[in-house]
Design a protein around this motif. Structure first.
Motif, PDB file in Angstrom:
ATOM      1  N   ILE A  15       0.834  -1.202   0.000  1.00  9.64           N
ATOM      2  CA  ILE A  15       0.000   0.000   0.000  1.00  9.64           C
ATOM      3  C   ILE A  15       0.867   1.250   0.000  1.00  9.64           C
ATOM      4  CG2 ILE A  15      -1.641   1.330   1.378  1.00  9.64           C
ATOM      5  CD1 ILE A  15      -2.909  -1.352   2.186  1.00  9.64           C
ATOM      6  N   LEU A  16       1.890   1.292   0.828  1.00  9.05           N
ATOM      7  CA  LEU A  16       2.749   2.477   0.889  1.00  9.05           C
ATOM      8  C   LEU A  16       3.533   2.695  -0.402  1.00  9.05           C
ATOM      9  CD1 LEU A  16       4.091   2.238   4.544  1.00  9.05           C
ATOM     10  CD2 LEU A  16       2.397   3.838   3.634  1.00  9.05           C
ATOM     11  N   TYR A  17       3.840   1.618  -1.120  1.00 10.78           N
ATOM     12  CA  TYR A  17       4.570   1.744  -2.376  1.00 10.78           C
ATOM     13  C   TYR A  17       3.652   2.182  -3.522  1.00 10.78           C
ATOM     14  CZ  TYR A  17       7.381   0.466  -6.418  1.00 10.78           C
ATOM     15  OH  TYR A  17       8.062   0.493  -7.603  1.00 10.78           O
ATOM     16  N   GLN A  18       2.444   1.631  -3.571  1.00 11.87           N
ATOM     17  CA  GLN A  18       1.553   1.897  -4.691  1.00 11.87           C
ATOM     18  C   GLN A  18       0.698   3.145  -4.524  1.00 11.87           C
ATOM     19  OE1 GLN A  18       1.282   0.477  -7.656  1.00 11.87           O
ATOM     20  NE2 GLN A  18       2.938  -0.934  -7.184  1.00 11.87           N
ATOM     21  N   TRP A  19       0.401   3.539  -3.294  1.00 16.24           N
ATOM     22  CA  TRP A  19      -0.523   4.652  -3.067  1.00 16.24           C
ATOM     23  C   TRP A  19      -0.050   5.958  -3.706  1.00 16.24           C
ATOM     24  CZ3 TRP A  19      -5.335   4.092  -1.620  1.00 16.24           C
ATOM     25  CH2 TRP A  19      -6.069   5.224  -1.289  1.00 16.24           C
ATOM     26  N   PRO A  20       1.218   6.338  -3.580  1.00 16.47           N
ATOM     27  CA  PRO A  20       1.638   7.596  -4.234  1.00 16.47           C
ATOM     28  C   PRO A  20       1.581   7.530  -5.760  1.00 16.47           C
ATOM     29  CG  PRO A  20       3.253   6.926  -2.603  1.00 16.47           C
ATOM     30  CD  PRO A  20       2.276   5.806  -2.747  1.00 16.47           C
ATOM     31  N   LYS A  21       1.602   6.348  -6.326  1.00 18.61           N
ATOM     32  CA  LYS A  21       1.559   6.210  -7.783  1.00 18.61           C
ATOM     33  C   LYS A  21       0.147   6.390  -8.336  1.00 18.61           C
ATOM     34  CE  LYS A  21       5.645   3.427  -8.054  1.00 18.61           C
ATOM     35  NZ  LYS A  21       6.338   2.349  -8.717  1.00 18.61           N
ATOM     36  N   LEU A  22      -0.854   6.256  -7.479  1.00 21.02           N
ATOM     37  CA  LEU A  22      -2.226   6.497  -7.911  1.00 21.02           C
ATOM     38  C   LEU A  22      -2.495   7.995  -7.842  1.00 21.02           C
ATOM     39  CD1 LEU A  22      -4.036   3.628  -6.007  1.00 21.02           C
ATOM     40  CD2 LEU A  22      -3.572   3.734  -8.442  1.00 21.02           C
ATOM     41  N   HIS A  23      -3.036   8.531  -8.911  1.00 23.00           N
ATOM     42  CA  HIS A  23      -3.282   9.966  -8.953  1.00 23.00           C
ATOM     43  C   HIS A  23      -4.449  10.343  -8.053  1.00 23.00           C
ATOM     44  CE1 HIS A  23      -0.361  10.487 -12.098  1.00 23.00           C
ATOM     45  NE2 HIS A  23      -0.929   9.508 -12.805  1.00 23.00           N
ATOM     46  N   GLN A  24      -4.506  11.610  -7.712  1.00 19.81           N
ATOM     47  CA  GLN A  24      -5.504  12.099  -6.769  1.00 19.81           C
ATOM     48  C   GLN A  24      -6.924  11.924  -7.311  1.00 19.81           C
ATOM     49  OE1 GLN A  24      -5.064  16.236  -5.853  1.00 19.81           O
ATOM     50  NE2 GLN A  24      -6.128  16.054  -3.918  1.00 19.81           N
ATOM     51  N   HIS A  25      -7.099  11.970  -8.627  1.00 20.72           N
ATOM     52  CA  HIS A  25      -8.429  11.894  -9.217  1.00 20.72           C
ATOM     53  C   HIS A  25      -8.899  10.458  -9.445  1.00 20.72           C
ATOM     54  CE1 HIS A  25      -8.191  16.175  -9.722  1.00 20.72           C
ATOM     55  NE2 HIS A  25      -7.053  16.051 -10.403  1.00 20.72           N
ATOM     56  N   GLN A  26      -8.090   9.488  -9.150  1.00 17.31           N
ATOM     57  CA  GLN A  26      -8.446   8.085  -9.364  1.00 17.31           C
ATOM     58  C   GLN A  26      -9.078   7.489  -8.106  1.00 17.31           C
ATOM     59  OE1 GLN A  26      -4.556   6.656 -10.471  1.00 17.31           O
ATOM     60  NE2 GLN A  26      -5.159   6.563 -12.627  1.00 17.31           N
ATOM     61  N   LYS A  27     -10.220   8.034  -7.727  1.00 14.53           N
ATOM     62  CA  LYS A  27     -10.870   7.580  -6.498  1.00 14.53           C
ATOM     63  C   LYS A  27     -11.364   6.137  -6.604  1.00 14.53           C
ATOM     64  CE  LYS A  27     -12.287  12.187  -5.106  1.00 14.53           C
ATOM     65  NZ  LYS A  27     -11.301  12.452  -4.133  1.00 14.53           N
ATOM     66  N   ARG A  28     -11.878   5.746  -7.759  1.00 17.46           N
ATOM     67  CA  ARG A  28     -12.349   4.368  -7.927  1.00 17.46           C
ATOM     68  C   ARG A  28     -11.183   3.388  -7.867  1.00 17.46           C
ATOM     69  NH1 ARG A  28     -16.497   5.035 -12.973  1.00 17.46           N
ATOM     70  NH2 ARG A  28     -17.986   6.355 -11.903  1.00 17.46           N
ATOM     71  N   ASP A  29     -10.083   3.767  -8.484  1.00 17.43           N
ATOM     72  CA  ASP A  29      -8.914   2.893  -8.460  1.00 17.43           C
ATOM     73  C   ASP A  29      -8.377   2.743  -7.040  1.00 17.43           C
ATOM     74  OD1 ASP A  29      -9.141   2.689 -11.180  1.00 17.43           O
ATOM     75  OD2 ASP A  29      -7.509   4.085 -11.616  1.00 17.43           O
ATOM     76  N   LYS A  30      -8.347   3.826  -6.302  1.00 19.41           N
ATOM     77  CA  LYS A  30      -7.876   3.763  -4.914  1.00 19.41           C
ATOM     78  C   LYS A  30      -8.793   2.888  -4.067  1.00 19.41           C
ATOM     79  CE  LYS A  30      -5.364   8.110  -4.619  1.00 19.41           C
ATOM     80  NZ  LYS A  30      -5.228   9.375  -3.912  1.00 19.41           N
ATOM     81  N   PHE A  31     -10.107   3.061  -4.258  1.00 15.90           N
ATOM     82  CA  PHE A  31     -11.063   2.262  -3.497  1.00 15.90           C
ATOM     83  C   PHE A  31     -10.912   0.781  -3.834  1.00 15.90           C
ATOM     84  CE2 PHE A  31     -15.259   0.266  -3.080  1.00 15.90           C
ATOM     85  CZ  PHE A  31     -15.454   0.451  -1.725  1.00 15.90           C
TER      86      PHE A  31
END
Length: 75
Positions: free
Chosen positions: A17-33
């Motif tokens: 999670i700590l490695y991948q979370w910064p790679k997800l952009h702020q607008h990718q809420k569905r991807d983060k969820f």
């Protein structure tokens, strides 16, 4: 011994999670969820398999679900 494996799996999940979370952009809420949901579900499954290693797998569940249909079709 099981608690060490549990903490090890938690460490692996947190590292992912700590490695991948910064790679997800702020607008990718569905991807983060989706990423968090699948990570948490995977960790819960890991916990269950650590403490109950004899749990049936998904193929056994599918066999159990479709066994009556198979018997009905074989008639």
């Amino acid at each position: 011994m099981k608690w060490g494996v549990l903490l090890g799996s938690l460490l692996i999940i947190l590292t992912m999670i700590l490695y991948q979370w910064p790679k997800l952009h702020q607008h990718q809420k569905r991807d983060k969820f989706a990423f968090l949901s699948l990570s948490i579900l995977g960790w819960i499954l890991a916990i269950l398999l650590i403490f109950f290693p004899d749990l049936p797998g998904p193929t056994q569940f599918v066999s159990w679900m479709y066994e009556p249909l198979g018997k009905w079709l074989a008639k």
